[in-house]
Design an enzyme around this catalytic site. Structure first.
Site, PDB file in Angstrom:
ATOM      1  N   GLY A 203      -6.403  20.299  -0.993  1.00  0.00           N
ATOM      2  CA  GLY A 203      -5.484  19.170  -0.844  1.00  0.00           C
ATOM      3  C   GLY A 203      -5.059  19.047   0.609  1.00  0.00           C
ATOM      4  O   GLY A 203      -3.929  19.400   0.960  1.00  0.00           O
TER       5      GLY A 203
ATOM      6  N   SER B 273      -6.537  16.042   2.810  1.00  0.00           N
ATOM      7  CA  SER B 273      -6.524  14.612   3.147  1.00  0.00           C
ATOM      8  C   SER B 273      -5.483  13.851   2.328  1.00  0.00           C
ATOM      9  O   SER B 273      -5.179  14.200   1.194  1.00  0.00           O
ATOM     10  CB  SER B 273      -7.899  13.999   2.866  1.00  0.00           C
TER      11      SER B 273
ATOM     12  N   SER C 101     -12.112  17.202  -3.840  1.00  0.00           N
ATOM     13  CA  SER C 101     -13.308  17.381  -4.665  1.00  0.00           C
ATOM     14  C   SER C 101     -13.038  18.334  -5.826  1.00  0.00           C
ATOM     15  O   SER C 101     -12.482  19.413  -5.618  1.00  0.00           O
ATOM     16  CB  SER C 101     -14.457  17.926  -3.821  1.00  0.00           C
TER      17      SER C 101
ATOM     18  N   GLU D  33     -14.565  26.603   6.973  1.00  0.00           N
ATOM     19  CA  GLU D  33     -15.034  25.451   6.200  1.00  0.00           C
ATOM     20  C   GLU D  33     -16.303  24.841   6.807  1.00  0.00           C
ATOM     21  O   GLU D  33     -17.183  24.369   6.104  1.00  0.00           O
ATOM     22  CB  GLU D  33     -13.923  24.389   6.126  1.00  0.00           C
TER      23      GLU D  33
HETATM   24  C1  LIG Z   1     -18.004  14.260   0.099  1.00  0.00           C
HETATM   25  C2  LIG Z   1     -16.595  14.426   0.590  1.00  0.00           C
HETATM   26  C3  LIG Z   1     -15.808  15.447   0.083  1.00  0.00           C
HETATM   27  C4  LIG Z   1     -14.480  15.586   0.516  1.00  0.00           C
HETATM   28  N1  LIG Z   1     -13.718  16.571  -0.037  1.00  0.00           N
HETATM   29  C5  LIG Z   1     -12.431  16.704   0.354  1.00  0.00           C
HETATM   30  C6  LIG Z   1     -11.595  17.687  -0.261  1.00  0.00           C
HETATM   31  O1  LIG Z   1     -12.019  18.420  -1.164  1.00  0.00           O
HETATM   32  N2  LIG Z   1     -10.312  17.783   0.136  1.00  0.00           N
HETATM   33  C7  LIG Z   1      -9.793  16.989   1.124  1.00  0.00           C
HETATM   34  O2  LIG Z   1      -8.627  17.172   1.457  1.00  0.00           O
HETATM   35  N3  LIG Z   1     -10.545  16.042   1.709  1.00  0.00           N
HETATM   36  C8  LIG Z   1     -11.849  15.869   1.347  1.00  0.00           C
HETATM   37  N4  LIG Z   1     -12.635  14.895   1.916  1.00  0.00           N
HETATM   38  C9  LIG Z   1     -12.028  13.965   2.881  1.00  0.00           C
HETATM   39  C10 LIG Z   1     -12.527  14.174   4.312  1.00  0.00           C
HETATM   40  O3  LIG Z   1     -12.013  15.361   4.844  1.00  0.00           O
HETATM   41  C11 LIG Z   1     -12.100  12.936   5.100  1.00  0.00           C
HETATM   42  O4  LIG Z   1     -12.865  11.851   4.604  1.00  0.00           O
HETATM   43  C12 LIG Z   1     -12.342  13.085   6.569  1.00  0.00           C
HETATM   44  O5  LIG Z   1     -11.486  14.048   7.106  1.00  0.00           O
HETATM   45  C13 LIG Z   1     -12.143  11.749   7.297  1.00  0.00           C
HETATM   46  O6  LIG Z   1     -10.894  11.200   6.999  1.00  0.00           O
HETATM   47  P1  LIG Z   1     -10.756   9.682   6.492  1.00  0.00           P
HETATM   48  O7  LIG Z   1     -11.710   9.467   5.377  1.00  0.00           O
HETATM   49  O8  LIG Z   1      -9.315   9.437   6.257  1.00  0.00           O
HETATM   50  O9  LIG Z   1     -11.274   8.801   7.705  1.00  0.00           O
HETATM   51  P2  LIG Z   1     -10.451   8.411   9.044  1.00  0.00           P
HETATM   52  O10 LIG Z   1      -9.777   9.631   9.590  1.00  0.00           O
HETATM   53  O11 LIG Z   1      -9.609   7.226   8.694  1.00  0.00           O
HETATM   54  O12 LIG Z   1     -11.610   7.988   9.988  1.00  0.00           O
HETATM   55  C14 LIG Z   1     -12.239   6.704   9.939  1.00  0.00           C
HETATM   56  C15 LIG Z   1     -13.244   6.614  11.092  1.00  0.00           C
HETATM   57  O13 LIG Z   1     -12.558   6.747  12.368  1.00  0.00           O
HETATM   58  C16 LIG Z   1     -13.143   7.786  13.136  1.00  0.00           C
HETATM   59  N5  LIG Z   1     -12.100   8.512  13.870  1.00  0.00           N
HETATM   60  C17 LIG Z   1     -10.929   8.961  13.384  1.00  0.00           C
HETATM   61  N6  LIG Z   1     -10.234   9.614  14.352  1.00  0.00           N
HETATM   62  C18 LIG Z   1     -11.018   9.596  15.461  1.00  0.00           C
HETATM   63  C19 LIG Z   1     -10.866  10.115  16.791  1.00  0.00           C
HETATM   64  N7  LIG Z   1      -9.775  10.812  17.158  1.00  0.00           N
HETATM   65  N8  LIG Z   1     -11.867   9.908  17.677  1.00  0.00           N
HETATM   66  C20 LIG Z   1     -12.981   9.218  17.330  1.00  0.00           C
HETATM   67  N9  LIG Z   1     -13.182   8.700  16.066  1.00  0.00           N
HETATM   68  C21 LIG Z   1     -12.215   8.888  15.158  1.00  0.00           C
HETATM   69  C22 LIG Z   1     -13.788   8.709  12.125  1.00  0.00           C
HETATM   70  O14 LIG Z   1     -14.848   9.445  12.702  1.00  0.00           O
HETATM   71  C23 LIG Z   1     -14.283   7.742  11.057  1.00  0.00           C
HETATM   72  O15 LIG Z   1     -15.537   7.226  11.423  1.00  0.00           O
HETATM   73  C24 LIG Z   1     -13.953  14.716   1.503  1.00  0.00           C
HETATM   74  C25 LIG Z   1     -14.757  13.685   2.011  1.00  0.00           C
HETATM   75  C26 LIG Z   1     -16.055  13.532   1.576  1.00  0.00           C
HETATM   76  C27 LIG Z   1     -16.893  12.403   2.147  1.00  0.00           C
END
Ligand SMILES: Cc1cc2nc3c(=O)[nH]c(=O)nc-3n(C[C@H](O)[C@H](O)[C@H](O)COP(=O)(O)OP(=O)(O)OC[C@H]3O[C@@H](n4cnc5c(N)ncnc54)[C@H](O)[C@@H]3O)c2cc1C
Length: 361
Positions: A120, A122, A154, A237
Site C-alpha cells: 500500500g 501508491s 496488487s 523491490e
Molecule cells: C503492474 C503494476 C503493479 C503495481 N503494483 C503496485 C502495488 O502493489 N502497490 C502500489 O502501491 N503500487 C503499485 N503500482 C503502482 C505504481 O507504483 C505506480 O503506477 C507508479 O509508481 C507510477 O505512479 P502513477 O501511476 O501515479 O503515475 P504518475 O506518478 O502520475 O506518473 C505519470 C507519468 O508522469 C511521469 N513522471 C512523474 N513524475 C516524474 C518526474 N519527476 N520526472 C519525469 N517524469 C515523471 C511518469 O514517468 C509517468 O509517465 C503498480 C503499477 C503497475 C503498473
C-alpha cells in the site's frame, strides 16, 4: 550447501513439479502466478525467507543464494506471486526494523507461505511522487488509526497483510512525517475493492482505510523515519532478477526453436548476460548490508526494456500455435506495466542520473 548445489536442487525439484502438472510455466509469474498451495510447498522446502534468521523461520543464507533461488523460479515461470512481496521486501524489512513481536508473529508465517503481503504505497494523487501520500495515521491508546485510500495494490484481495506508508505528522519538508505500518487486512475499517484491467478482474485493487487500527508493535521502524526506510526498501523491490526475467519462458522458446532467429537470440542473450551480472552485484551489495538504490534502479530501467524486446522477438519470429498464443497473451498484456510498476522509467532515469552526477562532483 553451495549456491551451485542450491541451484541444481531447485532446478531438479521444479522440473519434477512441472512434469507432474503441479504448475504450468507462464510469463510474469511473480505477479500473476498466484498459487497459495505452491507457496506453501516452497515454504515446506525452506525456499521462502532464505535470508532471515532461523530464529524466525528463516534459513540464515545470503542474498546471492536468494538470487540463485529466485532466478530458477522465474526461469521456470513458477507461480510465486502469493509470497513474492513478503519474501522480497517486507520480510527483510521486518527482519531489520520490526519489533520482536512483529518478527515472531509474521516472519515464520511468511516463511511457511501462510502470511501473504500486498503493498500500500501508491495513492490516487501519489504514485511517482510518494512523498505526497495523504493517508493519515492518528495516534490512539496502544497504536494508530489509519485513514485514507491506496490504489494499484496488487493482489490485495487475497493478501493477509498490507504494508502501508502513511503520514504521521506534517514536517517542514514533505519527506518528513511519513511512517511505515503493517496492517492486518481483515481488521475492521479495511475495505479492499478490485480494479479490472485489460485481462478482466486481475491483480489490481484499491484499499480503503477507515480508522483501521495498527498496534504499536506493528509499526515498522521509527515514527517519522518512513521516507528513508522506504527509499532503501525500493532497492529490494527494484534490484531482483524479476526485473529481467518476467518474460524468460518466451526466451526459452526462442532458445529451443531449432530454426530460430540466431542473431536476434544472440543479441538478447548478450544483454541478458550483462543484466544478470548487474543483478548479481546488487545481491552481493545487499549481502554486505548495503541498499544499492541506484544500481537497482539501473537494473530495472534496462531490464524492463529487455523483457519487452523478448516479447517482440517471440511475436515476430516464432511459428504461431495455440500454445505460443497463450504464452504471448500473458506477456503482451503484462508488458505495459513493466515500465510503470516499482517506479516508472522516467523516475528511475532521474534516480540514476542524480546519483551519477553526485558521484561525479
Ligand atoms: C503492474 C503494476 C503493479 C503495481 N503494483 C503496485 C502495488 O502493489 N502497490 C502500489 O502501491 N503500487 C503499485 N503500482 C503502482 C505504481 O507504483 C505506480 O503506477 C507508479 O509508481 C507510477 O505512479 P502513477 O501511476 O501515479 O503515475 P504518475 O506518478 O502520475 O506518473 C505519470 C507519468 O508522469 C511521469 N513522471 C512523474 N513524475 C516524474 C518526474 N519527476 N520526472 C519525469 N517524469 C515523471 C511518469 O514517468 C509517468 O509517465 C503498480 C503499477 C503497475 C503498473
Amino acid at each position: 550447501m553451495s549456491a551451485a548445489a542450491l541451484r541444481a536442487e531447485v532446478r531438479a525439484q521444479l522440473d519434477e513439479w512441472r512434469a507432474a502438472g503441479i504448475f504450468t510455466p507462464r510469463s510474469d509469474s511473480w505477479l500473476v502466478g498466484y498459487d497459495e498451495d505452491f507457496s506453501r510447498r516452497l515454504g515446506a522446502r525452506g525456499w521462502i525467507g532464505l535470508t532471515w534468521s532461523p530464529e524466525y523461520g528463516g534459513h540464515g543464507r545470503g542474498f546471492v543464494d536468494r538470487f540463485v533461488l529466485t532466478e530458477e523460479l522465474l526461469r521456470a515461470g513458477a507461480p510465486v506471486a502469493a509470497h513474492w512481496i513478503a519474501d522480497r521486501q517486507i520480510g527483510p524489512a521486518i527482519a531489520r526494523l520490526g519489533t520482536g513481536a512483529l518478527r515472531r508473529e509474521l516472519l515464520p508465517a511468511i516463511a511457511a507461505g501462510e502470511a501473504r503481503f500486498c503493498l500500500g504505497m501508491s495513492e490516487p494523487d501519489a504514485g511517482s511522487d510518494l512523498a505526497s501520500v495523504r493517508t493519515r495515521a492518528r495516534r490512539v491508546d496502544g497504536g494508530w488509526l489509519l485513514a485514507g485510500q491506496k490504489v494499484w495494490s496488487s493482489n490485495a484481495h487475497r493478501a493477509t497483510h498490507a504494508y502501508v506508508l502513511a503520514r504521521t505528522s506534517d514536517g517542514e519538508r514533505r519527506h518528513d512525517g511519513l511512517s511505515e505500518f503493517v496492517l492486518d487486512v481483515t481488521a475492521p475499517g479495511v475495505t479492499v475493492r478490485r480494479i479490472p484491467d485489460l485481462r478482466g478482474p486481475g491483480h489490481f485493487c484499491e484499499i480503503f482505510l477507515d480508522d483501521a487500527f495498527v498496534p504499536d508493535a506493528w509499526v515498522l521502524g521509527g515514527i517519522g523515519a518512513g521516507w528513508a526506510q522506504v527509499t532503501e526498501q525500493l532497492a529490494f523491490e527494484r534490484g531482483g532478477p524479476e526485473r529481467v526475467l518476467s518474460t524468460y519462458p518466451l526466451l526459452r522458446r526462442l532458445l529451443d526453436t531449432a530454426a530460430g532467429p540466431v542473431g536476434r537470440v544472440g543479441e538478447l542473450v548478450a544483454r541478458l548476460v550483462a543484466l544478470r551480472r548487474l543483478a548479481w552485484q546488487v545481491a552481493v551489495r545487499m549481502d554486505a548490508g548495503e541498499a544499492p538504490v541506484a544500481a537497482a534502479a539501473t537494473l530495472k530501467l534496462l531490464g524492463n526494456r529487455f523483457e519487452v524486446d523478448v516479447i517482440e522477438a517471440a511475436r515476430e519470429t516464432l511459428p504461431s500455435d495455440e500454445d505460443l498464443r497463450a504464452a504471448l497473451d500473458d506477456a503482451v498484456l503484462a508488458a505495459p506495466g513493466f515500465s510503470l510498476r516499482g517506479g516508472t522509467t522516467e523516475v528511475l532515469s532521474v534516480v540514476v542520473g542524480r546519483e551519477a552526477m553526485r558521484e561525479a562532483r
